[in-house]
Motif scaffolding. Sequence first.
Motif, PDB file in Angstrom:
ATOM      1  N   ASP A 213       0.808  -1.221   0.000  1.00 31.71           N
ATOM      2  CA  ASP A 213       0.000   0.000   0.000  1.00 31.71           C
ATOM      3  C   ASP A 213       0.840   1.269   0.000  1.00 31.71           C
ATOM      4  N   VAL A 214       2.138   1.130   0.216  1.00 37.32           N
ATOM      5  CA  VAL A 214       3.032   2.297   0.248  1.00 37.32           C
ATOM      6  C   VAL A 214       3.870   2.298  -1.026  1.00 37.32           C
ATOM      7  N   PHE A 215       3.664   3.326  -1.836  1.00 39.34           N
ATOM      8  CA  PHE A 215       4.308   3.419  -3.147  1.00 39.34           C
ATOM      9  C   PHE A 215       5.829   3.468  -3.025  1.00 39.34           C
ATOM     10  N   ALA A 216       6.313   4.266  -2.066  1.00 37.72           N
ATOM     11  CA  ALA A 216       7.755   4.379  -1.826  1.00 37.72           C
ATOM     12  C   ALA A 216       7.981   4.771  -0.372  1.00 37.72           C
ATOM     13  N   ALA A 217       9.092   4.325   0.178  1.00 41.99           N
ATOM     14  CA  ALA A 217       9.427   4.645   1.561  1.00 41.99           C
ATOM     15  C   ALA A 217      10.881   5.083   1.633  1.00 41.99           C
ATOM     16  N   VAL A 218      11.160   5.959   2.580  1.00 39.68           N
ATOM     17  CA  VAL A 218      12.528   6.423   2.814  1.00 39.68           C
ATOM     18  C   VAL A 218      12.981   5.934   4.180  1.00 39.68           C
ATOM     19  N   MET A 219      14.078   5.206   4.197  1.00 39.52           N
ATOM     20  CA  MET A 219      14.703   4.765   5.441  1.00 39.52           C
ATOM     21  C   MET A 219      16.021   5.507   5.599  1.00 39.52           C
ATOM     22  N   THR A 220      16.210   6.160   6.737  1.00 43.41           N
ATOM     23  CA  THR A 220      17.486   6.850   6.950  1.00 43.41           C
ATOM     24  C   THR A 220      18.263   6.159   8.065  1.00 43.41           C
ATOM     25  N   TYR A 221      19.577   6.229   7.947  1.00 43.45           N
ATOM     26  CA  TYR A 221      20.454   5.426   8.810  1.00 43.45           C
ATOM     27  C   TYR A 221      21.314   6.250   9.759  1.00 43.45           C
ATOM     28  N   GLY A 222      21.098   7.555   9.810  1.00 43.79           N
ATOM     29  CA  GLY A 222      21.879   8.404  10.695  1.00 43.79           C
ATOM     30  C   GLY A 222      21.256   8.568  12.068  1.00 43.79           C
ATOM     31  N   LYS A 223      20.165   7.876  12.318  1.00 41.73           N
ATOM     32  CA  LYS A 223      19.481   8.002  13.609  1.00 41.73           C
ATOM     33  C   LYS A 223      19.641   6.707  14.395  1.00 41.73           C
ATOM     34  N   ALA A 224      18.621   5.852  14.412  1.00 41.63           N
ATOM     35  CA  ALA A 224      18.694   4.653  15.253  1.00 41.63           C
ATOM     36  C   ALA A 224      19.823   3.712  14.840  1.00 41.63           C
ATOM     37  N   LEU A 225      20.226   3.743  13.563  1.00 40.42           N
ATOM     38  CA  LEU A 225      21.287   2.836  13.125  1.00 40.42           C
ATOM     39  C   LEU A 225      22.671   3.369  13.456  1.00 40.42           C
ATOM     40  N   GLY A 226      22.761   4.651  13.790  1.00 39.82           N
ATOM     41  CA  GLY A 226      24.052   5.223  14.170  1.00 39.82           C
ATOM     42  C   GLY A 226      25.041   5.316  13.033  1.00 39.82           C
ATOM     43  N   ALA A 227      24.565   5.291  11.789  1.00 42.57           N
ATOM     44  CA  ALA A 227      25.464   5.342  10.631  1.00 42.57           C
ATOM     45  C   ALA A 227      25.214   6.628   9.858  1.00 42.57           C
ATOM     46  N   HIS A 228      25.036   6.518   8.564  1.00 44.19           N
ATOM     47  CA  HIS A 228      24.760   7.676   7.703  1.00 44.19           C
ATOM     48  C   HIS A 228      24.122   7.139   6.436  1.00 44.19           C
ATOM     49  N   GLY A 229      23.492   8.017   5.666  1.00 45.28           N
ATOM     50  CA  GLY A 229      22.906   7.597   4.415  1.00 45.28           C
ATOM     51  C   GLY A 229      21.439   7.234   4.545  1.00 45.28           C
ATOM     52  N   ALA A 230      20.845   6.844   3.410  1.00 43.38           N
ATOM     53  CA  ALA A 230      19.421   6.520   3.374  1.00 43.38           C
ATOM     54  C   ALA A 230      19.140   5.653   2.164  1.00 43.38           C
ATOM     55  N   SER A 231      17.980   5.011   2.185  1.00 46.23           N
ATOM     56  CA  SER A 231      17.546   4.251   1.016  1.00 46.23           C
ATOM     57  C   SER A 231      16.107   4.602   0.680  1.00 46.23           C
ATOM     58  N   ILE A 232      15.788   4.535  -0.605  1.00 48.91           N
ATOM     59  CA  ILE A 232      14.406   4.606  -1.070  1.00 48.91           C
ATOM     60  C   ILE A 232      13.973   3.196  -1.412  1.00 48.91           C
ATOM     61  N   LEU A 233      12.878   2.750  -0.804  1.00 50.00           N
ATOM     62  CA  LEU A 233      12.309   1.439  -1.097  1.00 50.00           C
ATOM     63  C   LEU A 233      11.179   1.630  -2.095  1.00 50.00           C
ATOM     64  N   CYS A 234      11.178   0.846  -3.163  1.00 47.95           N
ATOM     65  CA  CYS A 234      10.203   1.043  -4.232  1.00 47.95           C
ATOM     66  C   CYS A 234      10.177  -0.207  -5.103  1.00 47.95           C
ATOM     67  N   ASN A 235       9.578  -0.106  -6.287  1.00 50.49           N
ATOM     68  CA  ASN A 235       9.658  -1.214  -7.229  1.00 50.49           C
ATOM     69  C   ASN A 235      10.747  -0.928  -8.267  1.00 50.49           C
ATOM     70  N   GLU A 236      11.014  -1.901  -9.124  1.00 51.52           N
ATOM     71  CA  GLU A 236      12.119  -1.772 -10.075  1.00 51.52           C
ATOM     72  C   GLU A 236      11.895  -0.632 -11.071  1.00 51.52           C
ATOM     73  N   THR A 237      10.642  -0.393 -11.458  1.00 45.92           N
ATOM     74  CA  THR A 237      10.348   0.674 -12.411  1.00 45.92           C
ATOM     75  C   THR A 237      10.673   2.047 -11.822  1.00 45.92           C
ATOM     76  N   VAL A 238      10.239   2.268 -10.572  1.00 44.62           N
ATOM     77  CA  VAL A 238      10.510   3.544  -9.909  1.00 44.62           C
ATOM     78  C   VAL A 238      12.015   3.734  -9.723  1.00 44.62           C
ATOM     79  N   LYS A 239      12.703   2.667  -9.343  1.00 45.02           N
ATOM     80  CA  LYS A 239      14.153   2.768  -9.175  1.00 45.02           C
ATOM     81  C   LYS A 239      14.823   3.168 -10.491  1.00 45.02           C
ATOM     82  N   ALA A 240      14.443   2.503 -11.575  1.00 47.15           N
ATOM     83  CA  ALA A 240      15.042   2.829 -12.877  1.00 47.15           C
ATOM     84  C   ALA A 240      14.730   4.264 -13.282  1.00 47.15           C
ATOM     85  N   TYR A 241      13.520   4.725 -12.967  1.00 47.57           N
ATOM     86  CA  TYR A 241      13.142   6.099 -13.299  1.00 47.57           C
ATOM     87  C   TYR A 241      13.998   7.094 -12.520  1.00 47.57           C
ATOM     88  N   LEU A 242      14.208   6.830 -11.218  1.00 48.88           N
ATOM     89  CA  LEU A 242      15.033   7.720 -10.403  1.00 48.88           C
ATOM     90  C   LEU A 242      16.475   7.749 -10.901  1.00 48.88           C
TER      91      LEU A 242
END
Length: 366
Positions: A213-242
């Motif tokens: 039900d969620v078209f795309a999600a953003v996960m960031t890693y500079g908070k609870a993960l104590g790292a840096h960076g982020a990912s966009i979760l999506c399908n292959e078409t959206v990834k290729a478009y980005l």
Amino acid sequence: MLKKFQQALVKREEDGILRTLKPQSKGVDFYSNDYLGLAGNKELQLELLLQIQENPELLSGSSGSRLISGNSSKVTEVENYIAEQHQYSAALLFSSGYNANLALFSALPDRHDVIIVDEQIHRSVHDACRMSHAKKLKFRHNDLEDLECILQKQTGHCYIAIESLYSMDGDLAPIQEIAALAKKYNAALVVDEAHAFGVFGYGLIEKYQLHHDVFAAVMTYGKALGAHGASILCNETVKAYLVNFASPFIYTTAAQDFLWAAIQTGYEFLKKNPQLLEKLHRNINIFRNQNIQTPSSGLSPIQAVLIPDNQQLRNLQRALSDKNFLTYAVYSPTVKAGTERLRICLHSFNTEKEIVEMAEIIGGFV
């Protein structure tokens, strides 16, 4: 031109809201986003150090953008790993959550589309909307009726932008109900899980099984993960478009492979150490039991205490600082006058004694 800049800075200083860079303070941390203590976790640091010793090439520079020379086998491996962990078909890594949001909202919506954002959405989404040709509309914070009223009036394609856990009030979005509205009106729901990832396992999308039900999600890693960076979760078409149309991705030099390795190691560390999450939520309960009035969720590590007066808020923060408690105060006009607040962040490493002592000081001001 410099005179104009200086006048703006003087005005901020007079209003008591001038931002300056300060060295990290020593004290009891109630202000960082390091909810699970992973930013300074010695065991995790040792795991990362061993990886570097075994694979020193992780520290090499990427040498270019991912479309030229920076698309290593490691970043592809980690993207596939992240997508599998979150039950999405694809993931695209970025150097920060800010850049991930810029990429999403500047590239996907076109001039025929509408982006409907929660009024308390992160600044990165607002900045991205300015880069987009789409029309932006705001709905009242977490107000389902207002959101539906706006959706009913639209004739084109809509994107809905929310956070699952909001960082200013520490409250949760009614994500299941918003997902249902998005489905009803054929809108694309985009969820920023920056503050929920790690705090609620892999976030509220996983908690409520909303992957479809969620078209795309953003996960960031500079908070609870104590790292840096982020990912966009999506399908292959959206990834290729980005990859083809998102300027923040196309024109950015890729990060070192060590960043991607640290993210993957952080995921594995979370799975091996569920006690960190248990400790965090135990500490949240301890704070909530101190009878401090707050608009925040009882499940949130972010607890806002409203002090509707800038001077009173400064006095409270000074009293806490005198006892070595590090907190973050948010003054008007950053927030509306009358909604000034102390923003408290709770962590797995805070002790019950620290939480109770801090709450006692706050109790003397509210």
